[in-house]
Design an enzyme around this catalytic site. Structure first.
Site, short mmCIF file in Angstrom:
data_model
loop_
_atom_site.label_atom_id
_atom_site.label_comp_id
_atom_site.label_asym_id
_atom_site.label_seq_id
_atom_site.Cartn_x
_atom_site.Cartn_y
_atom_site.Cartn_z
N ARG A 1 0.85 -1.19 0.00
CA ARG A 1 0.00 0.00 0.00
C ARG A 1 0.88 1.24 0.00
O ARG A 1 1.79 1.37 0.84
CB ARG A 1 -0.82 -0.03 1.28
CG ARG A 1 -2.18 0.55 1.19
CD ARG A 1 -2.86 0.19 2.49
NE ARG A 1 -2.91 1.38 3.34
CZ ARG A 1 -4.03 2.04 3.56
NH1 ARG A 1 -5.15 1.62 3.02
NH2 ARG A 1 -4.04 3.10 4.34
N THR B 1 -1.13 7.50 -1.20
CA THR B 1 -2.38 7.38 -1.97
C THR B 1 -3.31 6.31 -1.43
O THR B 1 -4.47 6.24 -1.82
CB THR B 1 -2.06 7.01 -3.43
OG1 THR B 1 -1.43 5.71 -3.42
CG2 THR B 1 -1.15 8.02 -4.09
N ASP C 1 -5.06 -12.60 9.32
CA ASP C 1 -3.97 -12.27 8.40
C ASP C 1 -3.14 -13.51 8.12
O ASP C 1 -2.47 -14.04 9.01
CB ASP C 1 -3.09 -11.17 9.02
CG ASP C 1 -2.05 -10.67 8.02
OD1 ASP C 1 -1.26 -11.49 7.52
OD2 ASP C 1 -2.06 -9.47 7.73
N ASP D 1 0.69 -13.28 8.79
CA ASP D 1 1.02 -13.27 10.22
C ASP D 1 0.90 -14.67 10.80
O ASP D 1 1.74 -15.12 11.58
CB ASP D 1 0.07 -12.35 10.99
CG ASP D 1 0.46 -10.89 10.85
OD1 ASP D 1 1.51 -10.61 10.23
OD2 ASP D 1 -0.30 -10.04 11.33
N1 URA Z 1 -5.22 -10.91 3.50
C1 URA Z 1 -5.24 -11.68 4.61
O1 URA Z 1 -4.22 -12.14 5.08
N2 URA Z 1 -6.44 -11.94 5.17
C2 URA Z 1 -7.59 -11.46 4.69
O2 URA Z 1 -8.65 -11.74 5.26
C3 URA Z 1 -7.55 -10.64 3.54
C4 URA Z 1 -6.36 -10.38 2.96
#
Ligand code: URA
Length: 217
Positions: A111, A115, A209, A212
């Site tokens: 990201r 922007t 995530d 993670d």
């Molecule tokens: N990326 C992730 O790791 N989890 C999500 O729910 C969406 C994008």
């Protein structure tokens, strides 16, 4: 496995109890990292095998040790994987397990803080990628922003859309629609289609995530 209507070109893994069991483990917030990795890897392997099923073959006859002929097929064409860093890298080993000495490229999209849009930071792809069948690797198809940008990089490098398969563990209708609006001819191979996205653009029910959970916690 048939392509899903109304999602043309979307191939959903057979929703067997085995597969549901694997997703139950990786979606569980109490699952610890070693188990998360083990069971996510099992799903990744299934996605790669399904991806390979869509590549062209030619009829090939061999002779067996019983002096009989066996009419089979052999695989045509060269393959490469392209992972979207970081979470996509978790899918590289699954591809290597199925395709010995497979070439793997990488794309980093993050990201842009100014922007808030996805921005391409880095790409390293095999020189001859335009001659290969490409497996684009990213475990979660949420809004589709990164996958669309990564696919644009592949197309610019000369890869034909029909030679690209996008492999992910979980997607949602919004992501599929965004991706398909841009690339209607690219095959999406997935194991789960979730309800949608939350206000933070995480898939729901999802698993949190992925990067993670695979790499950190
Ligand atoms: N990326 C992730 O790791 N989890 C999500 O729910 C969406 C994008």
């Amino acid at each position: 496995m048939a392509s899903l209507e109304p999602f043309k070109n979307v191939h959903l893994l057979n929703q067997s109890n085995q597969l549901l069991g694997l997703y139950t483990i990786i979606r569980d917030k109490n699952t610890k990292r070693p188990d998360f990795i083990f069971y996510a890897d099992r799903i990744i392997r299934l996605l790669v095998e399904e991806g390979l099923n869509h590549l062209p073959v030619m009829p090939t006859t061999v002779e067996t040790h019983t002096m009989q002929k066996f009419e089979g097929v052999s695989f045509l064409g060269k393959i490469c994987g392209v992972s979207i860093i970081r979470a996509g890298e978790s899918m590289e080993q699954g591809l290597r397990d199925c395709c010995r000495s497979v070439r793997i490229g990488k794309i980093l999209i993050q990201r842009d803080e100014e922007t808030a849009l996805p921005k391409l930071f880095y790409e390293k792809l095999p020189q001859d990628i335009a001659d290969r069948y490409v497996f684009l690797l990213d475990p979660m198809l949420a809004t589709g922003g990164s996958a669309i940008m990564a696919t644009e990089v592949l197309i610019k490098r000369g890869v034909k859309p029909e030679r690209i398969s996008f492999l992910n563990l979980i997607c949602c209708e919004e992501g599929i629609e965004a991706y398909r609006a841009r690339f209607p001819d690219i095959r999406i191979i997935t194991g789960a289609i979730d309800k949608g996205l939350d206000e933070n653009k995480y898939l729901v029910p999802g698993l949190g995530d992925f990067g993670d959970r695979y790499y950190c916690i």
